[in-house]
Design a protein around this motif. Structure first.
Motif, PDB file in Angstrom:
ATOM      1  N   PRO A   1       1.164 -28.840  -4.226  1.00  0.00           N
ATOM      2  CA  PRO A   1      -0.282 -29.069  -4.193  1.00  0.00           C
ATOM      3  C   PRO A   1      -0.653 -30.372  -3.474  1.00  0.00           C
TER       4      PRO A   1
ATOM      5  N   LYS B   1      -5.184 -29.721  -6.281  1.00  0.00           N
ATOM      6  CA  LYS B   1      -4.609 -29.962  -7.602  1.00  0.00           C
ATOM      7  C   LYS B   1      -3.668 -28.813  -7.975  1.00  0.00           C
ATOM      8  N   GLU B   2      -2.769 -29.102  -8.901  1.00  0.00           N
ATOM      9  CA  GLU B   2      -1.788 -28.107  -9.329  1.00  0.00           C
ATOM     10  C   GLU B   2      -2.477 -26.835  -9.837  1.00  0.00           C
ATOM     11  N   GLU B   3      -3.557 -27.021 -10.577  1.00  0.00           N
ATOM     12  CA  GLU B   3      -4.241 -25.862 -11.159  1.00  0.00           C
ATOM     13  C   GLU B   3      -5.011 -25.037 -10.118  1.00  0.00           C
ATOM     14  N   ASP B   4      -5.074 -25.525  -8.857  1.00  0.00           N
ATOM     15  CA  ASP B   4      -5.774 -24.789  -7.802  1.00  0.00           C
ATOM     16  C   ASP B   4      -4.912 -23.693  -7.173  1.00  0.00           C
TER      17      ASP B   4
ATOM     18  N   ILE C   1      -1.725 -20.614  -7.436  1.00  0.00           N
ATOM     19  CA  ILE C   1      -1.042 -19.613  -8.256  1.00  0.00           C
ATOM     20  C   ILE C   1       0.322 -19.344  -7.616  1.00  0.00           C
ATOM     21  N   TYR C   2       1.369 -19.499  -8.398  1.00  0.00           N
ATOM     22  CA  TYR C   2       2.744 -19.368  -7.901  1.00  0.00           C
ATOM     23  C   TYR C   2       3.395 -18.095  -8.419  1.00  0.00           C
TER      24      TYR C   2
ATOM     25  N   ASP D   1      -4.128 -19.370  -3.388  1.00  0.00           N
ATOM     26  CA  ASP D   1      -5.110 -20.219  -4.069  1.00  0.00           C
ATOM     27  C   ASP D   1      -5.918 -19.362  -5.039  1.00  0.00           C
ATOM     28  N   ARG D   2      -6.857 -19.962  -5.719  1.00  0.00           N
ATOM     29  CA  ARG D   2      -7.581 -19.258  -6.787  1.00  0.00           C
ATOM     30  C   ARG D   2      -8.512 -18.170  -6.262  1.00  0.00           C
TER      31      ARG D   2
ATOM     32  N   GLU E   1       7.981 -27.415 -23.338  1.00  0.00           N
ATOM     33  CA  GLU E   1       6.841 -26.539 -23.032  1.00  0.00           C
ATOM     34  C   GLU E   1       7.159 -25.095 -23.388  1.00  0.00           C
TER      35      GLU E   1
ATOM     36  N   LEU F   1       1.936 -18.701 -21.625  1.00  0.00           N
ATOM     37  CA  LEU F   1       1.944 -19.597 -20.463  1.00  0.00           C
ATOM     38  C   LEU F   1       2.821 -19.030 -19.351  1.00  0.00           C
TER      39      LEU F   1
ATOM     40  N   TYR G   1       5.488 -14.729 -18.361  1.00  0.00           N
ATOM     41  CA  TYR G   1       4.557 -15.258 -19.357  1.00  0.00           C
ATOM     42  C   TYR G   1       5.330 -15.457 -20.653  1.00  0.00           C
TER      43      TYR G   1
END
Length: 463
Positions: free
Chosen positions: A184, A190-193, A195-196, A211-212, A321, A332, A358
């Motif tokens: 990112p 940003k990391e949350e932007d 999808i991997y 991306d999103r 995590e 997650l 997940y």
């Protein structure tokens, strides 16, 4: 599992990574209340266990939480009624890794911790031990989850699930995390932007990114890889991939693919270190000695920055995590080694693969990737065949299967030289390979010896 608090056991608790593990659990305590924490090691690791155990307790004492860290050399004492067991041990300690690296290099082949001949021998030493741990767990904590980041993580996890019959197991690796933290930044998002999606085997996976809005940004990252930090782990020499190959794949290979796609360059660099400053294991031995001197400081109650030089940083945080996601049924997305179950149709359903999954209260639910293109499929199937031969050889002590694994492995030159390397490594690791006892005695009787002088010195010291 008791919601009023959980019991966690870490086997290989004297590892230099343990402070990161403590940091991760302290950070998550409000979601993951720990009732008991046990660090387990063996007699040879007793001193390190005492040092890191005292530091772990200082870290908890500096936190708002009242958690007691128990230290023991008795695995069974620790495992009783555990909710989660994490594994981070190294059979033969760092001296075994140094043998795994130096002996192949002495034959002009790659010496590396989890790839080539070194990776095969790490598995041969480790798999019988992990299966013994599984048998203890069946007796003492039959409902526990086993979170494995003992390398080679994919092969060890497959041995646990497929051959040990322990389905409540997830294997972890820090390599995907490095990519997801650095890429990112390369795109200035940003990391949350992003999808991997990852697919492949441990230390042998590829990934793609959107991306999103659903736009594929994989090629944007590939373009940026040639001018920016792409998150290659500290333990891998960074040389650029062949761009035309990546443009054809439209996939991002993991850092370890350099040992396959750029074999000549990586071998030359490894041989330079072998003849010069020493192999990666020799370098890590110095770094680890410095870390343990730091850990002795009675005033140190936090993870030191120097730990990031160790090469495996974020492993421990990933374990925390993953446990949090299972305990709280979070769903997650994480990249883990788990049973294939159709996510990669080019491999058997019961193979263990490393894929985006997940993580829920029932464990890892892998995301379907679908068939790979010819080149990636070919690599994947050869590597899985090599892994399967290695795992079976580790369990049975079948010399012929070990030889097959050597001949399949792309890092090992085929023919008689492969057999000579196999024989030499069997003799060098005799202490940790009881399943090959008869074959090793035969080899020694036939005059097989280790040629590398530094390895000879280690063996004379009893390692």
């Amino acid at each position: 599992m008791q919601k009023e608090g959980i019991k966690i056991v870490t086997i290989g608790g004297g590892s230099s990574y343990t402070p990161e593990l403590m940091e991760g659990f302290i950070k998550r305590y409000e979601e993951l209340p720990i009732r008991e924490f046990w660090l387990v090691d063996i007699e040879e690791g007793k001193e390190k266990l005492a040092i890191v155990g005292e530091m772990a307790q200082r870290m908890w004492d500096a936190s708002p939480y009242d958690v007691k860290v128990h230290l023991t050399l008795d695995r069974k004492e620790a495992l009783k009624d555990a909710d989660f067991v994490t594994t981070q041990f190294r059979v033969g300690l760092l001296n075994a890794r140094i043998k795994d690296e130096r002996i192949p290099f002495s034959h002009g082949m790659l010496g590396q911790e989890t790839n080539g001949a070194g990776g095969i021998f790490k598995a041969l030493r480790t798999i019988p031990v992990i299966l013994d741990i599984v048998e203890d767990m069946k007796e003492l904590c039959p409902n526990a989850w086993l979170i494995n980041f003992t390398n080679p993580s994919g092969m060890v996890t497959e041995a646990i699930i497929k051959h040990g019959g322990w389905k409540k197991c997830i294997g972890l690796c820090n390599v995907p995390i490095n990519s997801m933290m650095k890429e990112p930044e390369m795109l200035e998002v940003k990391e949350e932007d992003l999808i991997y999606q990852f697919a492949g085997l441990n230390h042998f996976h590829w990934h793609k990114v959107t991306d999103r809005s659903g736009k594929d940004v994989t090629m944007d990252i590939i373009d940026a890889m040639y001018t920016k930090d792409d998150g290659t782990p500290a333990n891998i020499f960074k040389v650029n991939f062949l761009k035309e190959q990546l443009e054809q794949m439209k996939l991002i290979p993991c850092g370890y693919h350099r040992y396959y796609y750029l074999q000549d360059e990586m071998l030359k660099h490894g041989l330079e270190e072998y003849h010069g400053i020493g192999t990666r294991g020799e370098q890590v031995k110095k770094t680890e000695a410095e870390l343990f001197e730091l850990y002795k400081d009675k005033d140190l109650n936090y993870k030191p920055e120097q730990l990031t030089q160790r090469g495996g940083t974020y492993y421990s945080d990933a374990a925390c995590e993953c446990i949090n996601a299972i305990y709280n049924d979070k769903g997650l997305p994480m990249v883990v080694s788990t049973q294939n179950n159709g996510s990669l149709p080019d491999l058997p359903s019961d193979s263990v693969v490393e894929v985006t999954s997940y993580i829920t209260g029932k464990g890892a639910m892998p995301v379907a990737w679908g068939p790979l293109d010819s080149a990636e499929k070919g690599w994947l199937q050869v590597m899985k065949a090599m892994e399967e031969c290695t795992i079976k050889a580790a369990i049975t002590g079948d010399y012929g299967l070990a030889l097959q694994a050597f001949l399949l492995n792309p890092q090992i030159i085929g023919g008689k030289v492969a057999q000579e390397l196999l024989d030499e490594m069997l003799v060098a690791h005799e202490r940790y390979l009881p399943q090959f006892k008869e074959k090793i005695q035969e080899l020694k009787a036939n005059g097989v010896t280790v040629k590398d002088e530094k390895v000879q010195a280690l063996m004379e010291q009893g390692y």
